[in-house]
Design an enzyme around this catalytic site. Structure first.
Site, PDB file in Angstrom:
ATOM      1  N   PRO A 246       0.832  -1.209   0.000  1.00 48.95           N
ATOM      2  CA  PRO A 246       0.000   0.000   0.000  1.00 48.95           C
ATOM      3  C   PRO A 246       0.865   1.257   0.000  1.00 48.95           C
ATOM      4  O   PRO A 246       1.875   1.331   0.693  1.00 48.95           O
ATOM      5  CB  PRO A 246      -0.794  -0.131   1.301  1.00 48.95           C
ATOM      6  CG  PRO A 246      -0.813  -1.594   1.590  1.00 48.95           C
ATOM      7  CD  PRO A 246       0.505  -2.110   1.114  1.00 48.95           C
ATOM      8  N   GLU A 247       0.455   2.242  -0.792  1.00 48.43           N
ATOM      9  CA  GLU A 247       1.216   3.484  -0.885  1.00 48.43           C
ATOM     10  C   GLU A 247       0.580   4.549   0.007  1.00 48.43           C
ATOM     11  O   GLU A 247      -0.428   4.310   0.675  1.00 48.43           O
ATOM     12  CB  GLU A 247       1.321   3.904  -2.343  1.00 48.43           C
ATOM     13  CG  GLU A 247       1.929   2.784  -3.198  1.00 48.43           C
ATOM     14  CD  GLU A 247       2.470   3.215  -4.539  1.00 48.43           C
ATOM     15  OE1 GLU A 247       2.819   4.391  -4.707  1.00 48.43           O
ATOM     16  OE2 GLU A 247       2.571   2.351  -5.437  1.00 48.43           O
TER      17      GLU A 247
ATOM     18  N   ARG B 182      11.938  -4.029  -6.701  1.00 48.44           N
ATOM     19  CA  ARG B 182      10.582  -4.016  -7.251  1.00 48.44           C
ATOM     20  C   ARG B 182      10.656  -3.897  -8.764  1.00 48.44           C
ATOM     21  O   ARG B 182      11.609  -3.324  -9.310  1.00 48.44           O
ATOM     22  CB  ARG B 182       9.769  -2.841  -6.680  1.00 48.44           C
ATOM     23  CG  ARG B 182       9.712  -2.774  -5.161  1.00 48.44           C
ATOM     24  CD  ARG B 182       8.996  -3.952  -4.542  1.00 48.44           C
ATOM     25  NE  ARG B 182       7.626  -4.065  -5.011  1.00 48.44           N
ATOM     26  CZ  ARG B 182       6.612  -3.347  -4.512  1.00 48.44           C
ATOM     27  NH1 ARG B 182       6.830  -2.448  -3.566  1.00 48.44           N
ATOM     28  NH2 ARG B 182       5.387  -3.529  -4.971  1.00 48.44           N
TER      29      ARG B 182
END
Length: 269
Positions: free
Chosen positions: A2-3, A258
């Protein structure tokens, strides 16, 4: 993971549901049991977020949550479901209308009880958050403009910029036609100003919508038929597909652990 917009939205929702009222706090899993017992029945003063961190203030004690890759809050009204699985922390309260509200936390990287001083130590380690009105983008640019590290890496460094994750990194770089491989020291002040402003806009939109949509309406409407959920991004998770703007194949490679996505034509170095 989650950002920042997700944590900002969660803090706002939990503030509305629980703040100013006594909260029944438990830890069905047991890993937060001692801390839950200390908090149980106390009034929640405030819930705030900064970057990817959430802070819930119960007087001098603060619940600090970092969701990490797998953490998730689920919430509802009325009676909560029977606890199942690794339920780290549960809050229950009367709610604003007395109907009853609850929220469950599972899978978080961090769920700790800390002090105000420890909150400040966490904040001191973080860069400016585009969602916070008083955040100073110059603080981030001071580090970026001196760095030999690529901008794609710097945007993922929470000590440089708080709350930006993999989706916002890929999308804001594309929207600014900026190569993720350009060195920080080669990003000038004007470009950084545009990038910061775009991030702030995108993340605020994410708070309102509850999801990340970075494509402009005109670009979504180029395809025939109704807009699909897959139209939400320019390059993120679109490796091997044609760029929405120029048609070049979107590429991917691992950067800072990532998957990075970019268009080699629109984002030439």
């Amino acid at each position: 993971m989650p950002e920042g917009h997700t944590l900002f939205r969660l803090a706002r929702e939990q503030q509305a549901a629980f703040a100013g009222r006594e909260v029944h706090v438990t830890s069905p899993q047991g890993r937060f049991a001692a801390q839950a017992e200390l908090l149980n029945g106390r009034v929640l003063d405030e819930v705030t977020s900064y970057g990817k961190h959430l802070f819930a203030f119960f007087g001098p004690d603060v619940v600090h949550v970092h969701l990490g890759l797998y953490g998730k809050f689920t919430s509802g009204t009325g009676l909560p479901p029977e606890p199942r699985g690794a339920l780290r922390m549960r809050w229950e309260g009367p709610g604003e209308d007395g109907e009853g509200v609850w929220t469950d936390l599972r899978g978080a990287t961090a769920c700790d009880l800390i002090t105000d001083g420890e909150v400040q130590l966490i904040l001191d380690r973080l860069g400016p958050d585009p969602l916070r009105r008083r955040s100073d983008p110059a603080k981030a640019f001071a580090r970026i403009s001196r760095s030999r590290t690529t901008i794609g890496q710097l945007l993922m460094d929470q000590a440089v910029l708080a709350g930006v994750g993999n989706v916002y990194r890929a999308e804001v770089l594309f929207r600014q036609r900026l190569s993720p491989f350009r060195l920080g020291r080669d990003v000038d002040a004007a470009l950084w100003g545009r990038l910061w402003a775009d991030l702030a806009t995108l993340m605020k939109d994410g708070v309102k919508a509850g999801r990340i949509v970075t494509t402009e309406r005109a670009d979504r409407e180029r395809r025939r038929g109704p807009a699909l959920r897959e139209d939400a991004h320019y390059v993120y998770r679109r490796a091997g597909l044609p760029c929405r703007i120029c048609g070049t194949e979107v590429r991917t490679e691992v950067m800072v652990g990532r998957n990075l996505f970019w268009c080699p034509t629109c984002q030439a170095v």
